[in-house]
Design a protein around this motif. Structure first.
Motif, PDB file in Angstrom:
ATOM      1  N   TYR A 149       0.863  -1.180   0.000  1.00  0.00           N
ATOM      2  CA  TYR A 149       0.000   0.000   0.000  1.00  0.00           C
ATOM      3  C   TYR A 149       0.899   1.229   0.000  1.00  0.00           C
ATOM      4  O   TYR A 149       1.556   1.535   0.990  1.00  0.00           O
ATOM      5  CB  TYR A 149      -0.884  -0.034   1.247  1.00  0.00           C
ATOM      6  N   CYS A 150       0.922   1.939  -1.104  1.00  0.00           N
ATOM      7  CA  CYS A 150       1.740   3.146  -1.240  1.00  0.00           C
ATOM      8  C   CYS A 150       0.878   4.375  -0.944  1.00  0.00           C
ATOM      9  O   CYS A 150      -0.121   4.619  -1.620  1.00  0.00           O
ATOM     10  CB  CYS A 150       2.309   3.252  -2.650  1.00  0.00           C
ATOM     11  N   VAL A 151       1.275   5.141   0.049  1.00  0.00           N
ATOM     12  CA  VAL A 151       0.541   6.342   0.439  1.00  0.00           C
ATOM     13  C   VAL A 151       0.912   7.468  -0.521  1.00  0.00           C
ATOM     14  O   VAL A 151       2.092   7.772  -0.708  1.00  0.00           O
ATOM     15  CB  VAL A 151       0.865   6.732   1.890  1.00  0.00           C
ATOM     16  N   SER A 152      -0.087   8.093  -1.113  1.00  0.00           N
ATOM     17  CA  SER A 152       0.169   9.043  -2.202  1.00  0.00           C
ATOM     18  C   SER A 152       0.657  10.407  -1.728  1.00  0.00           C
ATOM     19  O   SER A 152       1.125  11.207  -2.535  1.00  0.00           O
ATOM     20  CB  SER A 152      -1.093   9.236  -3.046  1.00  0.00           C
ATOM     21  N   LEU A 153       0.542  10.677  -0.422  1.00  0.00           N
ATOM     22  CA  LEU A 153       0.852  12.020   0.059  1.00  0.00           C
ATOM     23  C   LEU A 153       1.370  11.977   1.486  1.00  0.00           C
ATOM     24  O   LEU A 153       1.242  10.973   2.177  1.00  0.00           O
ATOM     25  CB  LEU A 153      -0.393  12.919  -0.031  1.00  0.00           C
ATOM     26  N   THR A 154       1.953  13.067   1.925  1.00  0.00           N
ATOM     27  CA  THR A 154       2.367  13.208   3.317  1.00  0.00           C
ATOM     28  C   THR A 154       1.234  13.891   4.059  1.00  0.00           C
ATOM     29  O   THR A 154       1.083  15.107   4.022  1.00  0.00           O
ATOM     30  CB  THR A 154       3.662  14.041   3.437  1.00  0.00           C
ATOM     31  N   GLY A 155       0.417  13.108   4.717  1.00  0.00           N
ATOM     32  CA  GLY A 155      -0.757  13.640   5.389  1.00  0.00           C
ATOM     33  C   GLY A 155      -1.730  12.520   5.686  1.00  0.00           C
ATOM     34  O   GLY A 155      -1.390  11.336   5.594  1.00  0.00           O
ATOM     35  N   VAL A 156      -2.948  12.885   6.027  1.00  0.00           N
ATOM     36  CA  VAL A 156      -3.957  11.901   6.399  1.00  0.00           C
ATOM     37  C   VAL A 156      -4.873  11.598   5.217  1.00  0.00           C
ATOM     38  O   VAL A 156      -4.821  12.245   4.178  1.00  0.00           O
ATOM     39  CB  VAL A 156      -4.792  12.420   7.590  1.00  0.00           C
ATOM     40  N   THR A 157      -5.723  10.595   5.392  1.00  0.00           N
ATOM     41  CA  THR A 157      -6.690  10.246   4.357  1.00  0.00           C
ATOM     42  C   THR A 157      -7.681  11.389   4.158  1.00  0.00           C
ATOM     43  O   THR A 157      -7.851  12.251   5.006  1.00  0.00           O
ATOM     44  CB  THR A 157      -7.466   8.980   4.738  1.00  0.00           C
ATOM     45  N   GLY A 158      -8.364  11.361   3.030  1.00  0.00           N
ATOM     46  CA  GLY A 158      -9.361  12.388   2.734  1.00  0.00           C
ATOM     47  C   GLY A 158      -9.425  12.625   1.241  1.00  0.00           C
ATOM     48  O   GLY A 158      -8.430  12.481   0.529  1.00  0.00           O
ATOM     49  N   ALA A 159     -10.603  12.958   0.772  1.00  0.00           N
ATOM     50  CA  ALA A 159     -10.783  13.218  -0.659  1.00  0.00           C
ATOM     51  C   ALA A 159      -9.955  14.432  -1.080  1.00  0.00           C
ATOM     52  O   ALA A 159      -9.844  15.415  -0.353  1.00  0.00           O
ATOM     53  CB  ALA A 159     -12.261  13.459  -0.965  1.00  0.00           C
ATOM     54  N   ARG A 160      -9.338  14.354  -2.254  1.00  0.00           N
ATOM     55  CA  ARG A 160      -8.534  15.445  -2.789  1.00  0.00           C
ATOM     56  C   ARG A 160      -8.963  15.696  -4.238  1.00  0.00           C
ATOM     57  O   ARG A 160      -9.480  14.813  -4.923  1.00  0.00           O
ATOM     58  CB  ARG A 160      -7.042  15.103  -2.783  1.00  0.00           C
ATOM     59  N   THR A 161      -8.713  16.917  -4.690  1.00  0.00           N
ATOM     60  CA  THR A 161      -9.049  17.239  -6.076  1.00  0.00           C
ATOM     61  C   THR A 161      -7.950  16.798  -7.037  1.00  0.00           C
ATOM     62  O   THR A 161      -8.216  16.508  -8.204  1.00  0.00           O
ATOM     63  CB  THR A 161      -9.284  18.747  -6.248  1.00  0.00           C
ATOM     64  N   GLU A 162      -6.698  16.730  -6.547  1.00  0.00           N
ATOM     65  CA  GLU A 162      -5.580  16.369  -7.415  1.00  0.00           C
ATOM     66  C   GLU A 162      -4.659  15.377  -6.714  1.00  0.00           C
ATOM     67  O   GLU A 162      -4.528  15.392  -5.491  1.00  0.00           O
ATOM     68  CB  GLU A 162      -4.761  17.613  -7.803  1.00  0.00           C
ATOM     69  N   LEU A 163      -4.016  14.545  -7.500  1.00  0.00           N
ATOM     70  CA  LEU A 163      -2.961  13.673  -6.986  1.00  0.00           C
ATOM     71  C   LEU A 163      -1.636  14.416  -7.025  1.00  0.00           C
ATOM     72  O   LEU A 163      -1.392  15.227  -7.911  1.00  0.00           O
ATOM     73  CB  LEU A 163      -2.848  12.403  -7.841  1.00  0.00           C
ATOM     74  N   LYS A 164      -0.780  14.111  -6.062  1.00  0.00           N
ATOM     75  CA  LYS A 164       0.548  14.706  -6.067  1.00  0.00           C
ATOM     76  C   LYS A 164       1.343  14.220  -7.289  1.00  0.00           C
ATOM     77  O   LYS A 164       1.321  13.037  -7.628  1.00  0.00           O
ATOM     78  CB  LYS A 164       1.307  14.316  -4.791  1.00  0.00           C
ATOM     79  N   LEU A 165       2.033  15.117  -7.931  1.00  0.00           N
ATOM     80  CA  LEU A 165       2.808  14.767  -9.123  1.00  0.00           C
ATOM     81  C   LEU A 165       3.926  13.781  -8.797  1.00  0.00           C
ATOM     82  O   LEU A 165       4.345  13.003  -9.652  1.00  0.00           O
ATOM     83  CB  LEU A 165       3.392  16.043  -9.755  1.00  0.00           C
ATOM     84  N   GLU A 166       4.382  13.802  -7.531  1.00  0.00           N
ATOM     85  CA  GLU A 166       5.522  12.972  -7.147  1.00  0.00           C
ATOM     86  C   GLU A 166       5.148  11.513  -6.933  1.00  0.00           C
ATOM     87  O   GLU A 166       6.025  10.674  -6.728  1.00  0.00           O
ATOM     88  CB  GLU A 166       6.157  13.521  -5.862  1.00  0.00           C
ATOM     89  N   VAL A 167       3.853  11.182  -6.970  1.00  0.00           N
ATOM     90  CA  VAL A 167       3.450   9.824  -6.616  1.00  0.00           C
ATOM     91  C   VAL A 167       4.026   8.791  -7.576  1.00  0.00           C
ATOM     92  O   VAL A 167       4.393   7.687  -7.168  1.00  0.00           O
ATOM     93  CB  VAL A 167       1.900   9.710  -6.531  1.00  0.00           C
ATOM     94  N   GLU A 168       4.151   9.121  -8.857  1.00  0.00           N
ATOM     95  CA  GLU A 168       4.708   8.161  -9.805  1.00  0.00           C
ATOM     96  C   GLU A 168       6.161   7.848  -9.462  1.00  0.00           C
ATOM     97  O   GLU A 168       6.563   6.667  -9.476  1.00  0.00           O
ATOM     98  CB  GLU A 168       4.618   8.684 -11.240  1.00  0.00           C
ATOM     99  N   ASP A 169       6.947   8.852  -9.151  1.00  0.00           N
ATOM    100  CA  ASP A 169       8.338   8.616  -8.774  1.00  0.00           C
ATOM    101  C   ASP A 169       8.427   7.764  -7.512  1.00  0.00           C
ATOM    102  O   ASP A 169       9.287   6.884  -7.401  1.00  0.00           O
ATOM    103  CB  ASP A 169       9.065   9.943  -8.542  1.00  0.00           C
ATOM    104  N   PHE A 170       7.524   8.016  -6.570  1.00  0.00           N
ATOM    105  CA  PHE A 170       7.510   7.240  -5.330  1.00  0.00           C
ATOM    106  C   PHE A 170       7.189   5.772  -5.598  1.00  0.00           C
ATOM    107  O   PHE A 170       7.856   4.865  -5.084  1.00  0.00           O
ATOM    108  CB  PHE A 170       6.498   7.849  -4.358  1.00  0.00           C
ATOM    109  N   VAL A 171       6.180   5.523  -6.421  1.00  0.00           N
ATOM    110  CA  VAL A 171       5.816   4.145  -6.751  1.00  0.00           C
ATOM    111  C   VAL A 171       6.990   3.423  -7.414  1.00  0.00           C
ATOM    112  O   VAL A 171       7.299   2.268  -7.091  1.00  0.00           O
ATOM    113  CB  VAL A 171       4.562   4.115  -7.652  1.00  0.00           C
ATOM    114  N   GLU A 172       7.652   4.097  -8.321  1.00  0.00           N
ATOM    115  CA  GLU A 172       8.791   3.473  -8.994  1.00  0.00           C
ATOM    116  C   GLU A 172       9.933   3.207  -8.017  1.00  0.00           C
ATOM    117  O   GLU A 172      10.671   2.227  -8.158  1.00  0.00           O
ATOM    118  CB  GLU A 172       9.262   4.350 -10.152  1.00  0.00           C
ATOM    119  N   ARG A 173      10.087   4.056  -7.006  1.00  0.00           N
ATOM    120  CA  ARG A 173      11.122   3.829  -5.999  1.00  0.00           C
ATOM    121  C   ARG A 173      10.809   2.579  -5.183  1.00  0.00           C
ATOM    122  O   ARG A 173      11.695   1.765  -4.916  1.00  0.00           O
ATOM    123  CB  ARG A 173      11.225   5.055  -5.080  1.00  0.00           C
ATOM    124  N   VAL A 174       9.542   2.416  -4.801  1.00  0.00           N
ATOM    125  CA  VAL A 174       9.144   1.224  -4.053  1.00  0.00           C
ATOM    126  C   VAL A 174       9.327  -0.034  -4.905  1.00  0.00           C
ATOM    127  O   VAL A 174       9.737  -1.091  -4.415  1.00  0.00           O
ATOM    128  CB  VAL A 174       7.684   1.344  -3.571  1.00  0.00           C
TER     129      VAL A 174
END
Length: 264
Positions: free
Chosen positions: A176-201
């Motif tokens: 389970y890769c957390v997309s952001l530094t923070g808590v759960t909750g609906a967001r309007t946009e995904l962080k741009l860095e999430v792809e780099d993070f997934v590839e790092r994992v």
């Protein structure tokens, strides 16, 4: 018998799409409706269902899941009742992967060994424990593994490479890769860095990588399909359930998931 999570991801790879993983809180708005919601979500396109165990101090959760968890606690929902719900779901859905997401204290209070045995008998496939650090996860992971279940780690984008490697070492099913530094909750946009993070994992595991926290729309799911193996949608779904007219919670959940499947 192979774990249902493994079987599901093998099927998804052959189908060429990612997993849709809705999250609901057990006991919200009540335990009977939780059963109806679970069945409808699985029938409407959910590939894996994540069932949240209510807890008084859900540190990783934002306003929506905190509120639904508090509501469920007021309804008296416990780990035992969550296992009873699981048994009922298995009567109708013997092959769909079902995962608990819960904080460590309720599992400790129940007894880790007893929980692992009872959960396996009830038909669980895996457990996500947000407040269980990788350094302390081996005992629970081995008890679950002994019973054919997986401990699924939560990895944050702030994690060091060493901690990612350590978390992956005891993992099973998916990461389970957390997309952001923070808590759960609906967001309007995904962080741009999430792809780099997934590839790092991905450098540290061959397991599927599923992204959650803030995933809210079909467009988010479409974006994740380019580099992840699954998407968890929790708060946005619970918001749709919570704001639905009286008597329409189940139908609102059905429509929400059916709309998301168009983006897979």
């Amino acid at each position: 018998m192979p774990n249902r999570i493994d079987t599901k991801f093998e099927m998804l790879v052959q189908a060429g799409r990612i997993a849709l993983v809705p999250f609901i809180t057990v006991g919200y708005p009540d335990i009977d409706t939780s059963e109806e919601l679970s069945l409808v979500l699985l029938e409407s396109g959910a590939d894996i269902l994540e069932l949240g165990i209510p807890f008084s101090d859900p540190l990783a959760e934002g306003k929506t899941i905190q509120s639904t968890s508090f509501h469920a606690i007021q309804q008296g929902v416990t780990v035992s009742q969550s296992l009873e719900l699981l048994e009922k779901l298995r009567v109708h859905k013997p092959n769909d992967p079902l995962v608990f997401m819960g904080y460590l204290n309720p599992f400790l209070s129940y007894g880790l060994d007893k929980f692992s045995c009872d959960a396996a008998k009830a038909g669980l496939d895996g457990v996500i424990v947000p407040d269980l650090p990788p350094e302390e996860s081996e005992t629970f992971a081995k008890l679950l593994e002994k019973n054919g279940l997986y401990l699924i780690p939560l990895i944050a984008p702030t994690s060091s490479d060493d901690r990612i490697e350590q978390a992956c070492a005891n993992a099973g099913g998916f990461i389970y890769c957390v997309s952001l530094t923070g808590v759960t909750g609906a967001r309007t946009e995904l962080k741009l860095e999430v792809e780099d993070f997934v590839e790092r994992v991905r450098n540290y595991t061959d397991l599927p990588l599923v992204v959650g926290f803030g995933v809210s729309t079909g467009e988010h799911v479409k974006t994740l399909s380019k580099f992840a193996d699954g998407a968890v949608i929790g708060s946005a779904l619970l918001d749709a359930i919570g704001t639905s007219p009286d008597g329409h919670a189940v139908e609102s959940a059905r429509k929400f998931v059916e709309d998301l499947t168009k983006y897979l």
